[in-house]
Design a protein around this motif. Structure first.
Motif, PDB file in Angstrom:
ATOM      1  N   GLN A 266      -4.236   6.685  -9.938  1.00  0.00           N
ATOM      2  CA  GLN A 266      -3.824   5.471 -10.146  1.00  0.00           C
ATOM      3  C   GLN A 266      -2.474   5.086  -9.817  1.00  0.00           C
ATOM      4  N   GLN A 267      -2.031   4.220  -8.941  1.00  0.00           N
ATOM      5  CA  GLN A 267      -0.691   3.917  -8.796  1.00  0.00           C
ATOM      6  C   GLN A 267      -0.497   2.269  -9.150  1.00  0.00           C
ATOM      7  N   LEU A 268       0.560   2.160  -9.861  1.00  0.00           N
ATOM      8  CA  LEU A 268       0.883   0.702 -10.357  1.00  0.00           C
ATOM      9  C   LEU A 268       2.069   0.300  -9.675  1.00  0.00           C
ATOM     10  N   MET A 269       2.053  -0.605  -8.835  1.00  0.00           N
ATOM     11  CA  MET A 269       3.194  -1.254  -7.916  1.00  0.00           C
ATOM     12  C   MET A 269       4.046  -1.934  -8.709  1.00  0.00           C
ATOM     13  N   GLN A 270       5.187  -2.030  -8.289  1.00  0.00           N
ATOM     14  CA  GLN A 270       6.100  -3.036  -9.061  1.00  0.00           C
ATOM     15  C   GLN A 270       6.325  -4.330  -8.159  1.00  0.00           C
ATOM     16  N   LEU A 271       6.013  -4.328  -6.998  1.00  0.00           N
ATOM     17  CA  LEU A 271       6.307  -5.531  -6.242  1.00  0.00           C
ATOM     18  C   LEU A 271       4.811  -6.265  -5.981  1.00  0.00           C
ATOM     19  N   ASN A 272       5.101  -7.722  -5.869  1.00  0.00           N
ATOM     20  CA  ASN A 272       3.704  -8.390  -5.575  1.00  0.00           C
ATOM     21  C   ASN A 272       3.191  -8.031  -4.250  1.00  0.00           C
ATOM     22  N   LEU A 273       2.166  -8.303  -3.722  1.00  0.00           N
ATOM     23  CA  LEU A 273       1.683  -7.964  -2.204  1.00  0.00           C
ATOM     24  C   LEU A 273       1.873  -9.082  -1.395  1.00  0.00           C
ATOM     25  N   ASN A 274       2.785 -10.227  -1.605  1.00  0.00           N
ATOM     26  CA  ASN A 274       3.458 -11.205  -0.897  1.00  0.00           C
ATOM     27  C   ASN A 274       4.651 -10.564  -0.275  1.00  0.00           C
TER      28      ASN A 274
END
Length: 299
Positions: A266-274
């Protein structure tokens, strides 16, 4: 605090629900109209747009061949219901960039989004409000479909996805190697459900991005279904993921096989996908995870 009760008319509301449900359960087209698709994809090279027969209708698959020396296999992409196979944002980015990492991308047309019934009361019916006995607390969400109706809708949507993927063998045959499946949002929820029912052959690698389902019972069941899938899974979550996907972040991780990095990550991203940078991060995560799986389990 006083809880006010609102009286609803049996006929206007339930007639609308029944009519909407009938149209949904009996609609012959679960993807966009073929004519509109041809106009929609006019900007793409003709060889990238493949028309397939799904049941009694036509649907579109977008194919983009691998580029360069690496030839790893095929990456099939499924996005949210109601979106196109080349929907703007992450889907379109991955479809175009995966071929440069050695994967031939095959983007599917998702099933249609389920329309929401219109519960507005006709003007002629307004004087009749309060004359009937059915009551509902105004803080409760009006039920759109019965459980039985909802199950039939889900079966139709899943059957469309299964039938679409059943048409990919001939399309993917020129591109041997591993089979990578990338699904986003509710499309990821659908794939977890479909694979758990063994309705499709298991891919070599499954990538899910912000997975969720629209009803709470289905959404809560996703973590358990996901944990039972005996395939390598890359689970990516972004901060702007649907609230339903955020609610299962912890349970998806806790229920996954412990200390098995080749089975679940599982990888939690820091940036939104926009953000374009977030799209590139997703691509890097997919490339890195698939490289580890390919090294651990070579063809």
């Amino acid at each position: 605090m006083n809880i006010h009760k609102v009286r609803y008319l049996h006929f206007p509301v339930y007639f609308l629900i029944a009519a909407c449900t009938y149209n949904i359960l009996n609609m012959s087209c679960w993807a966009a109209d073929p004519a509109s698709n041809k106009l929609k994809y006019h900007y793409l090279p003709p060889e990238e747009v493949i028309t397939i027969e799904v049941g009694k209708q036509q649907s579109e698959v977008l194919l983009k061949s691998w580029v360069g020396k690496k030839e790893l296999g095929t990456a099939t992409l499924l996005s949210n219901p109601g979106m196109s196979a080349d929907s703007a944002g992450l889907q379109a980015f991955l479809r175009r960039q995966l071929p440069h990492t050695g994967w031939t991308s095959i983007a599917l047309t998702p099933p249609n989004k389920i329309p929401t019934p219109n519960f507005s009361t006709a003007a002629a019916e307004i004087p009749k409000v309060g004359q009937l006995d059915n009551t509902q607390i105004n803080t409760e969400r009006t039920q759109q479909f019965s459980q039985k109706q909802w199950m039939k809708i889900r079966e139709k949507q899943e059957a469309f996805i299964v039938a679409t993927m059943g048409k990919l063998n001939d399309i993917a045959s020129p591109y041997p190697g591993k089979k990578l499946l990338i699904a986003t949002n509710q499309g990821a929820g659908f794939m977890i459900s479909i694979l758990s029912k063994n309705l499709l052959p298991k891919p070599d690698i499954l990538v899910i991005i912000n997975p969720f389902m629209t009803t709470s019972s289905e959404n809560q069941a996703l973590s358990t279904l996901l944990a039972k899938l005996d395939i390598p899974v890359l689970d990516i979550q972004s901060p702007d993921g649907h609230l339903a996907s955020q609610k299962t972040i912890t349970s998806r991780r806790i229920l996954s096989p412990p200390n098995e990095p080749y089975r679940y990550s599982q990888q939690l991203m820091q940036l939104n996908l926009n953000h374009l940078e977030a799209w590139q991060t997703c691509l890097d995560l997919i490339e890195g995870f698939s490289h580890r799986i390919n090294k651990a389990y070579p063809n």
